[in-house]
Design an enzyme around this catalytic site. Sequence first.
Site, PDB file in Angstrom:
ATOM      1  N   ILE A  31       0.812  -1.222   0.000  1.00  0.00           N
ATOM      2  CA  ILE A  31       0.000   0.000   0.000  1.00  0.00           C
ATOM      3  C   ILE A  31       0.846   1.274   0.000  1.00  0.00           C
ATOM      4  CG2 ILE A  31      -1.994  -1.114   1.048  1.00  0.00           C
ATOM      5  CD1 ILE A  31      -1.154   0.237   3.727  1.00  0.00           C
ATOM      6  N   GLN A  93      15.672  -3.780   7.005  1.00  0.00           N
ATOM      7  CA  GLN A  93      14.383  -4.456   7.175  1.00  0.00           C
ATOM      8  C   GLN A  93      13.544  -3.670   8.177  1.00  0.00           C
ATOM      9  OE1 GLN A  93      14.584  -8.547   8.540  1.00  0.00           O
ATOM     10  NE2 GLN A  93      12.407  -8.871   8.199  1.00  0.00           N
ATOM     11  N   HIS A  99       9.842 -11.147   3.862  1.00  0.00           N
ATOM     12  CA  HIS A  99       9.055 -10.770   2.699  1.00  0.00           C
ATOM     13  C   HIS A  99       9.967 -10.425   1.525  1.00  0.00           C
ATOM     14  CE1 HIS A  99       9.751  -7.033   4.951  1.00  0.00           C
ATOM     15  NE2 HIS A  99       9.599  -6.358   3.817  1.00  0.00           N
TER      16      HIS A  99
END
Length: 133
Positions: A31, A93, A99
């Site tokens: 997003i 990270q 991910h």
Amino acid sequence: MSECIFCKIVSGEIPCMKVFEDKLTFAFMDIAKDVDGHILVVPKKHVKNVLDCDEETLSAVMKTVKTVSNHLTEHCGYEGVNLLNASDESAGQSVPHFHIHIIPRKNGDGIDAWPVFKGAKEDIQTVFENVKM
């Protein structure tokens, strides 16, 4: 993990735009609104990063990365992808759940997804002696 945002997305506690799901993995739209088509692939089980990831989970994540990447290039008008990962805070990270970012690419899209490095500081032979297995 009860406080992990990606675990909450996988469990359905937080809504997302799911792109793909199988028994071990989950892929959804990022997003951030930074790049069109930016997708994240995560393992369903909580694993902090690639350094903590067991082989079965890592294999499943990479299989999903390939499946989604092939879909993007074969059916969605993209020509290539960049795959990005940061493992550990020292590497940048920001979410402590393993991910892989998939950044779909088109020729001439103007995206520079390759980091600019300032140059090595140590002699390559010395580094090689330290890192060889």
